[in-house]
Design a protein around this motif. Structure first.
Motif, PDB file in Angstrom:
ATOM      1  N   VAL A   8      -3.942  -7.274 -13.715  1.00 46.64           N
ATOM      2  CA  VAL A   8      -3.413  -6.423 -12.637  1.00 46.64           C
ATOM      3  C   VAL A   8      -3.901  -4.986 -12.727  1.00 46.64           C
ATOM      4  N   LYS A   9      -4.629  -4.678 -13.790  1.00 48.80           N
ATOM      5  CA  LYS A   9      -5.094  -3.305 -13.990  1.00 48.80           C
ATOM      6  C   LYS A   9      -5.917  -2.871 -12.793  1.00 48.80           C
ATOM      7  N   CYS A  10      -5.705  -1.634 -12.370  1.00 52.46           N
ATOM      8  CA  CYS A  10      -6.403  -1.021 -11.227  1.00 52.46           C
ATOM      9  C   CYS A  10      -5.904  -1.514  -9.876  1.00 52.46           C
ATOM     10  N   ARG A  11      -4.979  -2.485  -9.867  1.00 55.54           N
ATOM     11  CA  ARG A  11      -4.393  -2.938  -8.601  1.00 55.54           C
ATOM     12  C   ARG A  11      -2.907  -2.629  -8.512  1.00 55.54           C
ATOM     13  N   PHE A  12      -2.221  -2.708  -9.650  1.00 55.69           N
ATOM     14  CA  PHE A  12      -0.783  -2.470  -9.695  1.00 55.69           C
ATOM     15  C   PHE A  12      -0.490  -1.137 -10.373  1.00 55.69           C
ATOM     16  N   THR A  13       0.597  -0.492  -9.954  1.00 56.25           N
ATOM     17  CA  THR A  13       1.036   0.753 -10.578  1.00 56.25           C
ATOM     18  C   THR A  13       2.534   0.698 -10.825  1.00 56.25           C
ATOM     19  N   ILE A  14       2.930   0.919 -12.069  1.00 49.21           N
ATOM     20  CA  ILE A  14       4.338   1.002 -12.403  1.00 49.21           C
ATOM     21  C   ILE A  14       4.741   2.467 -12.463  1.00 49.21           C
ATOM     22  N   SER A  15       5.925   2.760 -11.961  1.00 52.10           N
ATOM     23  CA  SER A  15       6.441   4.126 -12.003  1.00 52.10           C
ATOM     24  C   SER A  15       7.954   4.063 -12.075  1.00 52.10           C
ATOM     25  N   ARG A  16       8.558   5.205 -12.342  1.00 52.67           N
ATOM     26  CA  ARG A  16      10.020   5.240 -12.407  1.00 52.67           C
ATOM     27  C   ARG A  16      10.537   6.560 -11.885  1.00 52.67           C
ATOM     28  N   ASP A  17      11.737   6.496 -11.337  1.00 51.59           N
ATOM     29  CA  ASP A  17      12.451   7.692 -10.889  1.00 51.59           C
ATOM     30  C   ASP A  17      13.768   7.699 -11.641  1.00 51.59           C
ATOM     31  N   ASN A  18      13.833   8.486 -12.687  1.00 55.09           N
ATOM     32  CA  ASN A  18      15.029   8.475 -13.538  1.00 55.09           C
ATOM     33  C   ASN A  18      16.254   9.045 -12.825  1.00 55.09           C
ATOM     34  N   ALA A  19      16.028   9.890 -11.857  1.00 52.68           N
ATOM     35  CA  ALA A  19      17.158  10.433 -11.093  1.00 52.68           C
ATOM     36  C   ALA A  19      17.787   9.363 -10.204  1.00 52.68           C
ATOM     37  N   GLU A  20      16.980   8.366  -9.812  1.00 56.15           N
ATOM     38  CA  GLU A  20      17.448   7.291  -8.946  1.00 56.15           C
ATOM     39  C   GLU A  20      17.699   5.995  -9.715  1.00 56.15           C
ATOM     40  N   ASN A  21      17.528   6.026 -11.045  1.00 59.11           N
ATOM     41  CA  ASN A  21      17.741   4.836 -11.883  1.00 59.11           C
ATOM     42  C   ASN A  21      16.907   3.646 -11.404  1.00 59.11           C
ATOM     43  N   THR A  22      15.679   3.919 -11.004  1.00 55.51           N
ATOM     44  CA  THR A  22      14.862   2.884 -10.389  1.00 55.51           C
ATOM     45  C   THR A  22      13.455   2.874 -10.977  1.00 55.51           C
ATOM     46  N   VAL A  23      12.945   1.673 -11.192  1.00 55.40           N
ATOM     47  CA  VAL A  23      11.558   1.484 -11.581  1.00 55.40           C
ATOM     48  C   VAL A  23      10.868   0.731 -10.440  1.00 55.40           C
ATOM     49  N   TYR A  24       9.604   1.079 -10.217  1.00 54.52           N
ATOM     50  CA  TYR A  24       8.849   0.507  -9.113  1.00 54.52           C
ATOM     51  C   TYR A  24       7.609  -0.215  -9.625  1.00 54.52           C
ATOM     52  N   LEU A  25       7.148  -1.155  -8.808  1.00 55.94           N
ATOM     53  CA  LEU A  25       5.854  -1.776  -9.050  1.00 55.94           C
ATOM     54  C   LEU A  25       5.116  -1.808  -7.709  1.00 55.94           C
ATOM     55  N   GLN A  26       4.141  -0.929  -7.580  1.00 52.29           N
ATOM     56  CA  GLN A  26       3.297  -0.912  -6.394  1.00 52.29           C
ATOM     57  C   GLN A  26       2.154  -1.892  -6.610  1.00 52.29           C
ATOM     58  N   MET A  27       2.041  -2.867  -5.719  1.00 49.91           N
ATOM     59  CA  MET A  27       1.046  -3.916  -5.870  1.00 49.91           C
ATOM     60  C   MET A  27       0.073  -3.861  -4.692  1.00 49.91           C
ATOM     61  N   ASN A  28      -1.178  -3.571  -4.977  1.00 56.09           N
ATOM     62  CA  ASN A  28      -2.216  -3.489  -3.958  1.00 56.09           C
ATOM     63  C   ASN A  28      -3.253  -4.576  -4.185  1.00 56.09           C
ATOM     64  N   SER A  29      -4.056  -4.824  -3.155  1.00 52.77           N
ATOM     65  CA  SER A  29      -5.137  -5.826  -3.239  1.00 52.77           C
ATOM     66  C   SER A  29      -4.612  -7.142  -3.799  1.00 52.77           C
ATOM     67  N   LEU A  30      -3.517  -7.591  -3.259  1.00 56.26           N
ATOM     68  CA  LEU A  30      -2.873  -8.796  -3.784  1.00 56.26           C
ATOM     69  C   LEU A  30      -3.748 -10.025  -3.593  1.00 56.26           C
ATOM     70  N   LYS A  31      -3.641 -10.932  -4.563  1.00 50.42           N
ATOM     71  CA  LYS A  31      -4.407 -12.174  -4.577  1.00 50.42           C
ATOM     72  C   LYS A  31      -3.449 -13.357  -4.598  1.00 50.42           C
ATOM     73  N   PRO A  32      -3.873 -14.520  -4.142  1.00 52.29           N
ATOM     74  CA  PRO A  32      -2.992 -15.696  -4.211  1.00 52.29           C
ATOM     75  C   PRO A  32      -2.482 -15.963  -5.627  1.00 52.29           C
ATOM     76  N   GLU A  33      -3.277 -15.669  -6.628  1.00 56.21           N
ATOM     77  CA  GLU A  33      -2.846 -15.913  -8.009  1.00 56.21           C
ATOM     78  C   GLU A  33      -1.775 -14.938  -8.481  1.00 56.21           C
ATOM     79  N   ASP A  34      -1.440 -13.935  -7.657  1.00 58.22           N
ATOM     80  CA  ASP A  34      -0.314 -13.050  -7.977  1.00 58.22           C
ATOM     81  C   ASP A  34       1.013 -13.657  -7.545  1.00 58.22           C
ATOM     82  N   THR A  35       0.974 -14.789  -6.856  1.00 61.40           N
ATOM     83  CA  THR A  35       2.200 -15.451  -6.409  1.00 61.40           C
ATOM     84  C   THR A  35       3.059 -15.842  -7.608  1.00 61.40           C
ATOM     85  N   ALA A  36       4.308 -15.396  -7.595  1.00 60.11           N
ATOM     86  CA  ALA A  36       5.220 -15.635  -8.722  1.00 60.11           C
ATOM     87  C   ALA A  36       6.583 -15.028  -8.390  1.00 60.11           C
ATOM     88  N   VAL A  37       7.542 -15.339  -9.231  1.00 59.10           N
ATOM     89  CA  VAL A  37       8.803 -14.597  -9.232  1.00 59.10           C
ATOM     90  C   VAL A  37       8.626 -13.422 -10.193  1.00 59.10           C
TER      91      VAL A  37
END
Length: 129
Positions: A64-93
């Motif tokens: 997922v390197k160079c396609r996905f980005t993990i980030s967090r907002d500690n003030a909002e108690n939230t972590v994010y996963l931005q997923m770009n250029s998705l592929k069928p093999e990224d299908t999952a829970v």
């Protein structure tokens, strides 16, 4: 105790983007490391990305390197996963996970699922070809 709730999954065409969110409650969010894992049908749960409590260090699986980005907002108690250029093999829970076992404000950031003590219920991501 930590409760984690993921959101943002869905169906997207190959090449598209999605942003997953995971909101935490129960302990001081800014003190512990977070990660995303995923599990495809018939496969083991695998590491996707991790982020240190401060947000200063991140790790990614090679797939997922160079396609996905993990980030967090500690003030909002939230972590994010931005997923770009998705592929069928990224299908999952996709699951977010919290590591309190390593202690608060730890210098260690792990990619091993056995380290992560708390898990969300998961959100389905389906990428069509």
């Amino acid at each position: 105790q930590v409760q984690l709730v993921e959101s943002g999954g869905g169906l997207v065409q190959a090449g598209g983007s999605l942003r997953l969110s995971c909101t935490a409650s129960g302990r001081t969010f800014s003190s512990y490391n977070m990660a995303w894992f995923r599990q495809a049908p018939g496969k083991e749960r695998e590491f996707v990305a991790a982020i240190k409590w401060s947000g200063s260090i991140t790790y990614y699986a090679d797939s997922v390197k160079c396609r996905f980005t993990i980030s967090r907002d500690n003030a909002e108690n939230t972590v994010y996963l931005q997923m770009n250029s998705l592929k069928p093999e990224d299908t999952a829970v996709y699951y977010c996970a919290a590591d309190l076992r390593s202690g608060v404000y730890t210098e260690a950031l792990s990619m091993r699922k056995g380290v992560y003590e708390y898990w969300g219920q998961g959100t389905q991501v389906t990428v069509s070809s």
